[in-house]
Design an enzyme around this catalytic site. Structure first.
Site, PDB file in Angstrom:
ATOM      1  N   HIS A   1      20.415  73.494 -22.308  1.00  0.00           N
ATOM      2  CA  HIS A   1      19.374  73.962 -23.240  1.00  0.00           C
ATOM      3  C   HIS A   1      18.265  72.899 -23.288  1.00  0.00           C
ATOM      4  O   HIS A   1      18.072  72.220 -24.295  1.00  0.00           O
ATOM      5  CB  HIS A   1      19.996  74.182 -24.620  1.00  0.00           C
ATOM      6  CG  HIS A   1      19.166  75.024 -25.546  1.00  0.00           C
ATOM      7  ND1 HIS A   1      17.965  75.599 -25.176  1.00  0.00           N
ATOM      8  CD2 HIS A   1      19.362  75.381 -26.852  1.00  0.00           C
ATOM      9  CE1 HIS A   1      17.475  76.272 -26.209  1.00  0.00           C
ATOM     10  NE2 HIS A   1      18.298  76.161 -27.221  1.00  0.00           N
TER      11      HIS A   1
ATOM     12  N   ARG B   1      10.226  72.682 -31.609  1.00  0.00           N
ATOM     13  CA  ARG B   1      10.405  73.508 -30.408  1.00  0.00           C
ATOM     14  C   ARG B   1       9.053  74.048 -29.951  1.00  0.00           C
ATOM     15  O   ARG B   1       8.719  74.029 -28.780  1.00  0.00           O
ATOM     16  CB  ARG B   1      11.353  74.684 -30.694  1.00  0.00           C
ATOM     17  CG  ARG B   1      12.826  74.348 -30.793  1.00  0.00           C
ATOM     18  CD  ARG B   1      13.420  73.959 -29.453  1.00  0.00           C
ATOM     19  NE  ARG B   1      13.305  75.024 -28.466  1.00  0.00           N
ATOM     20  CZ  ARG B   1      14.121  76.084 -28.359  1.00  0.00           C
ATOM     21  NH1 ARG B   1      15.128  76.209 -29.196  1.00  0.00           N
ATOM     22  NH2 ARG B   1      13.954  76.989 -27.406  1.00  0.00           N
TER      23      ARG B   1
ATOM     24  N   ASP C   1      26.666  71.160 -33.166  1.00  0.00           N
ATOM     25  CA  ASP C   1      26.237  72.524 -32.833  1.00  0.00           C
ATOM     26  C   ASP C   1      27.384  73.461 -33.200  1.00  0.00           C
ATOM     27  O   ASP C   1      28.490  73.001 -33.528  1.00  0.00           O
ATOM     28  CB  ASP C   1      25.917  72.576 -31.325  1.00  0.00           C
ATOM     29  CG  ASP C   1      25.293  73.897 -30.875  1.00  0.00           C
ATOM     30  OD1 ASP C   1      24.891  74.703 -31.741  1.00  0.00           O
ATOM     31  OD2 ASP C   1      25.211  74.123 -29.649  1.00  0.00           O
TER      32      ASP C   1
ATOM     33  N   CYS D   1      20.682  72.211 -33.630  1.00  0.00           N
ATOM     34  CA  CYS D   1      19.678  73.065 -32.988  1.00  0.00           C
ATOM     35  C   CYS D   1      19.485  74.385 -33.731  1.00  0.00           C
ATOM     36  O   CYS D   1      18.477  75.057 -33.534  1.00  0.00           O
ATOM     37  CB  CYS D   1      20.042  73.306 -31.532  1.00  0.00           C
ATOM     38  SG  CYS D   1      21.533  74.274 -31.285  1.00  0.00           S
TER      39      CYS D   1
ATOM     40  N   ARG E   1      16.389  83.247 -20.797  1.00  0.00           N
ATOM     41  CA  ARG E   1      17.618  82.881 -21.522  1.00  0.00           C
ATOM     42  C   ARG E   1      18.720  83.780 -20.982  1.00  0.00           C
ATOM     43  O   ARG E   1      18.648  85.001 -21.112  1.00  0.00           O
ATOM     44  CB  ARG E   1      17.449  83.070 -23.027  1.00  0.00           C
ATOM     45  CG  ARG E   1      18.779  83.012 -23.757  1.00  0.00           C
ATOM     46  CD  ARG E   1      18.643  82.931 -25.255  1.00  0.00           C
ATOM     47  NE  ARG E   1      18.192  81.617 -25.669  1.00  0.00           N
ATOM     48  CZ  ARG E   1      18.332  81.137 -26.899  1.00  0.00           C
ATOM     49  NH1 ARG E   1      18.885  81.870 -27.847  1.00  0.00           N
ATOM     50  NH2 ARG E   1      17.909  79.927 -27.208  1.00  0.00           N
TER      51      ARG E   1
ATOM     52  N   GLN F   1      15.474  72.562 -26.047  1.00  0.00           N
ATOM     53  CA  GLN F   1      15.971  72.083 -27.334  1.00  0.00           C
ATOM     54  C   GLN F   1      16.083  70.561 -27.348  1.00  0.00           C
ATOM     55  O   GLN F   1      15.695  69.907 -28.320  1.00  0.00           O
ATOM     56  CB  GLN F   1      17.342  72.712 -27.622  1.00  0.00           C
ATOM     57  CG  GLN F   1      17.885  72.355 -28.996  1.00  0.00           C
ATOM     58  CD  GLN F   1      17.092  72.989 -30.121  1.00  0.00           C
ATOM     59  OE1 GLN F   1      16.916  74.187 -30.141  1.00  0.00           O
ATOM     60  NE2 GLN F   1      16.606  72.184 -31.063  1.00  0.00           N
TER      61      GLN F   1
END
Ligand code: CP
Ligand code: NVA
Length: 304
Positions: free
Chosen positions: A129, A286, A218, A258, A102, A132
């Site tokens: 991402h 996830r 988001d 998310c 990440r 996700q």
């Protein structure tokens, strides 16, 4: 060797395989059936940004598959003192079997992958991402069946999540209806030709969500953009997904986020906690999709 640096690294057959495996592995997990094909395998997780879900889902997931993990917070490693990412890649991938990163720039991930002996997974960059969106698409399929021909509405920032949804749309055959505030829209150079037939930009959130089968949003300020927080609070007024907005979507529309969420900013508390919201399942998934992904990257298309 295969990496998962962006959603388009997979073809549709691979995504559908991952969804089938996710269902199987989730069912085993729910029934306390042990399945440990990755005994002795080691996952290294490199974090340059904060995380709750990504860390826990990967760490729990690899453990359940029989393997172990090491967490490296970038600032506490020699990377923080200037060691080149290429050197780090060459060293740690002689010792571990899989790496999740990440970080800020996608280019750092790509440089690592170019020097890696093992599969590399994108655990979020400024650009994408993909883990996700794998979980989100799976969550839709689990609740409503195929995404083919469906409309997914994106309300908010043109961020890593939106660009990943854009990559998933042509693969899974859904349409993306996008509404972003002025000054925070899609970069058409980045979008390029890819997926152009699969998305449409609307001038208001109300238009974008009309008839949608999934409404998703988001945070207004993603990690790395904190200096813009105040300006964004102003610019994003009118982009809160509230009950009135959800009422314009299809009657059985789902809501996803998310997480982490900011109640009263990008989503109203009663939508996040309401009957159409699947955010907690989405977060749990996830772990299940990433177990399927790790199994696939290390063992190929197994079907046991
Ligand atoms: N959704 C997500 O990636 O959460 P974390 O930042 O907590 O990992
Ligand atoms: N777009 C958000 C997602 C957090 C999981 C960010 O990049 O901060």
């Amino acid at each position: 060797m295969k990496h998962f640096l962006r959603f388009s690294d997979l073809d549709v057959g691979e995504v559908l395989h991952l969804f089938r495996r996710t269902r199987t592995l989730k069912e085993r997990f729910k029934n306390y059936v042990a399945y440990q094909p990755l005994v002795d395998r080691m996952l290294a997780m490199v974090f340059e940004k904060s995380s709750t879900r990504t860390r826990v889902s990967f760490e729990a997931g690899i453990y359940q598959l029989g393997g172990s993990s090491i967490v490296l917070n970038m600032g506490e490693t020699q990377l923080g003192r200037g060691e080149p990412i290429e050197d780090v890649a060459r060293v740690i991938t002689r010792m571990v079997d899989l790496v999740m990163i990440r970080t800020y720039d996608q280019s750092l991930l790509e440089r690592f992958a170019a020097h890696s002996r093992v599969p590399v997974i994108n655990g979020l960059t400024n650009e994408y991402h993909p883990c996700q969106i794998l979980a989100d698409a799976y969550t839709f399929v689990e609740n409503r069946g195929s995404l083919e021909g469906k409309v997914v509405a994106w309300v908010g920032d043109a961020n890593n999540m939106l660009y990943t949804w854009l990559e998933a749309a042509p693969l899974l055959g859904f349409r993306l209806h996008v509404a972003t505030p002025e000054g925070y829209g899609l970069d058409h150079v980045r979008v390029g030709a890819a997926g152009r037939d699969h998305f449409e930009v609307f001038s208001t959130p109300a238009q974008a969500v009309a008839g949608a089968h999934l409404v998703t949003t988001d945070v207004w300020t993603s990690m790395g953009f904190e200096a813009e927080t105040q300006a964004r609070l102003e610019a994003f007024k009118g982009f809160c997904v509230d009950r009135a907005m959800m009422a314009r979507a299809a009657p059985d529309a789902l809501f996803m986020h998310c997480l982490p969420a900011h109640r009263g900013e990008e989503v109203a508390a009663d939508v996040l906690e309401g009957p159409q919201s699947v955010v907690w399942e989405e977060a749990e998934n996830r772990m299940h999709v990433q177990k399927a992904l790790m199994e696939y990257l290390l063992l190929g298309k197994v079907d046991t």
